[in-house]
Design an enzyme around this catalytic site. Structure first.
Site, mmCIF file in Angstrom:
data_model
loop_
_atom_site.group_PDB
_atom_site.id
_atom_site.type_symbol
_atom_site.label_atom_id
_atom_site.label_comp_id
_atom_site.label_asym_id
_atom_site.label_seq_id
_atom_site.Cartn_x
_atom_site.Cartn_y
_atom_site.Cartn_z
ATOM 1 C CB SER A 143 61.484 57.051 47.033
ATOM 2 O OG SER A 143 61.273 55.758 47.555
ATOM 3 C CE LYS A 153 65.338 54.693 48.633
ATOM 4 N NZ LYS A 153 64.403 55.743 48.177
#
Length: 638
Positions: free
Chosen positions: A502, A545
């Site tokens: 990611s 996140k």
């Protein structure tokens, strides 16, 4: 693309329009696939038609089976009472006899009365017993004792009821799987030093109690003792249950062997997908015996199904929780949580245990505030209490950033540096936080050095991500000429293994910034995976996140420039908390989605990507004719 606040959470108002006037609790909502498999299996008879019911975590298996078997039955269910009767020719071999369900006590009484009669007065009693309790095994037994007297029967008793079915259950459930609980037990007794067994010492297991019907078995404990699995498979395959021999040290009891019990049963194994895979790998015959897979879902997909039935599922959870009723805004808040638990805007959780815990804690919050219903405030407070309990490590980590022990810039710009969005899993806690990614360049021949990998702090997936971004750079800038520079990339102040791809989008943007000497905005944090052509691909834990980065920015003070860049494909997973929604609405925080690395670069640099790439080519292409270093691809794959 810059998202507005409506795109950042599910639209629960639309769902509330489908709230039925009357609710009927239903634990089977969203389980059409599994229910269909059960129906198909229960129309089958035979050895090779049993079921594996696959349950994700959080579902209450007993409740689901109870709900299903309220109206459903195995079509070949056939209940009998089972007795062990004294064998007139061998006291160590008691005979197994089946009788019509619910008639065991009456049959024993009638048989004992028959033995008490004189031999010349038995004909009428014989015919009455045969007529009243007519089974093949009973006829055989009556034929054996037709000319026997009561004193000819050896042993302490004439009969013992192994299983009596006055009111048989729709199914039987074996959750604590042990040998005795599943298969029963033949006990022994010691009288004046002589060890022996008797009819009354034969104890039935759940396999005998469910004989003629359905037995559900928890597979996890069954697999802890693989001999139990082998024994169960032998029973299914052979169609009968044989009692194991006693230990030779038990003396006379070693020779005590009750007749085997014919078994006609439908087995349902209850377990997870991992256990299903284990059984299929371990036993090549497993698929033959358990061809039907009842796959129960953990999510309810509103894009495929109407929302109205889901409220009946919530009614079932509410009844189970035994709490105050929900207000309208309480339903809205609960639906948002249900979507958040699935990580998708258009899916709702079927995790009963998780919702049960939330409703009971929200109920306590409502009672503490003297509210008559569970409203949005009660659910929000319960969620906040959960976050507070689990948030110690996240607060310590954020404090280290606020105190500048860990450097994270949230304003200004810098070359070869940006904030990546990461998720930290530590000590049972999981939280999002930014991580500073930096890249530097130097004269070389196209190497990209991943410091995490060099220091053995890179997982395999992260290493793959770095190789993919290397391939993108080669495809973009070194098709015809070698690069004349090399680069290094690293997660600064990271002392644990880094894994996952990611961060590859952020790492690529860092490298291009360093190659072009173009500064990147430090107010924007970024996450995303890429392919070799620069397309941005989805990542996990997008909400955590974003919330981790927002929390840091909010502590420092929002300046209207801060925000996040995420993959466009993660848009339908957004379900952010109210603080972020309000900040986006006020223009103090921003959420951008991108489909290609070029879009991310333009957001981070405010520079057209063609101009940016031209700077890279001017700085990196090696046009010298002499002593040209080894090519990029040779170094990359050497």
């Amino acid at each position: 693309m810059k998202l507005d606040c409506l795109a950042l959470q599910p639209q629960t108002g639309e769902w509330l329009k489908e709230l039925p006037a009357e609710l009927k609790e239903d634990a089977l909502v969203g389980q059409k696939r599994a229910v269909t498999a059960l129906k198909n299996a229960l129309r089958q008879h035979g050895t090779y038609s049993n079921i594996y019911a696959l349950f994700p975590g959080g579902l209450l298996k007993r409740d689901i089976l109870d709900a299903y078997f309220t109206d459903s039955r195995w079509e070949f269910t056939n209940w009998y009472d089972w007795l062990y009767l004294a064998n007139p020719s061998d006291p160590l071999r008691p005979l197994c006899v089946n009788l019509p369900s619910g008639t065991a006590d009456a049959a024993i009484k009638a048989i004992w009365g028959f033995l008490q009669r004189p031999l010349d007065q038995r004909e009428e009693a014989y015919n009455t017993i045969i007529e009243q309790f007519d089974t093949h095994k009973l006829r055989d037994y009556m034929q054996q004792i037709r000319d026997k007297k009561a004193e000819d029967i050896q042993g302490e008793s004439l009969a013992s009821v192994l299983v009596g079915h006055q009111h048989p259950a729709p199914y039987y459930y074996c959750d604590r799987v042990t040998e005795e609980r599943l298969f029963g037990h033949v006990g022994v007794q010691s009288v004046e030093g002589t060890v022996s067994s008797e009819l009354h010492l034969i104890e039935a297991g759940l396999l005998h109690k469910a004989n003629g019907g359905i037995l559900a078995i928890e597979v996890a404990q069954l697999l802890e003792n693989i001999t139990l699995w082998k024994r169960l498979k032998d029973v299914i395959e052979g169609g009968e249950f044989e009692w194991p021999r006693q230990s030779p040290t038990s003396g006379a009891a070693f020779f005590y062997r009750p007749e085997s019990v014919p078994i006609n049963i439908k087995i349902i194994l209850l377990g997870s997908r991992n256990e299903y895979a284990q059984l299929r790998e371990y036993d090549e015959d497993f698929d033959n015996f358990f061809p039907f897979l009842a796959d129960f879902h953990g999510h309810y997909a509103t894009q495929n199904e109407p929302v109205a039935p889901y409220f009946n599922y919530l009614q079932y959870v509410w009844q189970l929780a035994d709490v105050l009723p929900l207000s309208t805004d309480g339903y809205s808040a609960l639906l948002r949580v249900c979507a958040r638990y699935t990580d998708y805007q258009q899916e709702l959780t079927l995790n009963t245990i998780q919702l049960l815990q939330l409703l009971r804690e929200a109920n306590d919050c409502a009672l503490q505030n003297q509210h008559a219903k569970i409203d949005k405030a009660a659910i929000d407070l319960a969620l906040q209490q959960q976050r507070d309990r689990e948030g110690n490590l996240a607060e310590l980590s954020r404090r280290s950033i606020l105190e500048q022990q860990v450097r994270i810039d949230t304003h200004g710009s810098a070359v070869g540096q940006l904030n990546g969005l990461t998720v930290v899993t530590m000590g049972g806690s999981e939280f999002g936080e930014p991580s500073r990614i930096t890249a530097t360049i130097h004269y070389g021949d196209g190497d990209i050095i991943d410091i995490e990998r060099k220091s053995d702090l890179s997982g395999n997936i992260h290493t793959k991500g770095v190789m993919i971004l290397s391939a993108y750079l080669a495809n973009q800038f070194a098709r015809h000429e070698p690069l004349s520079v090399s680069a290094t990339v690293v997660f600064e102040q990271s002392y644990y293994e880094v894994d996952g791809d990611s961060a590859s989008l952020g790492e690529l943007c860092c490298l291009i910034s360093a190659l072009a000497e173009q500064p990147l905005k430090q107010s924007l944090a970024i996450t995303g995976a890429i392919d070799q052509f620069g397309n941005v691909q989805s990542i996990g834990a997008v909400n955590e996140k974003i919330e981790g980065y927002y929390a840091l920015c909010a502590h420092r003070g929002l300046n209207g420039e801060q925000g996040v860049i995420i993959p466009q494909s993660n848009r339908h997973q957004l379900n952010l908390n109210d603080d972020i929604i309000d900040a986006v609405k006020a223009g103090k925080f921003h959420v951008y989605t991108v489909e290609h690395v070029e879009e991310a670069l333009e957001l981070l640099t405010d520079t057209p990507v063609k101009e940016l790439f031209q700077k890279v080519r001017e700085r990196t292409l090696d046009s010298s004719d002499n002593d040209q270093p080894r090519g990029f691809w040779r170094r990359l794959f050497s």
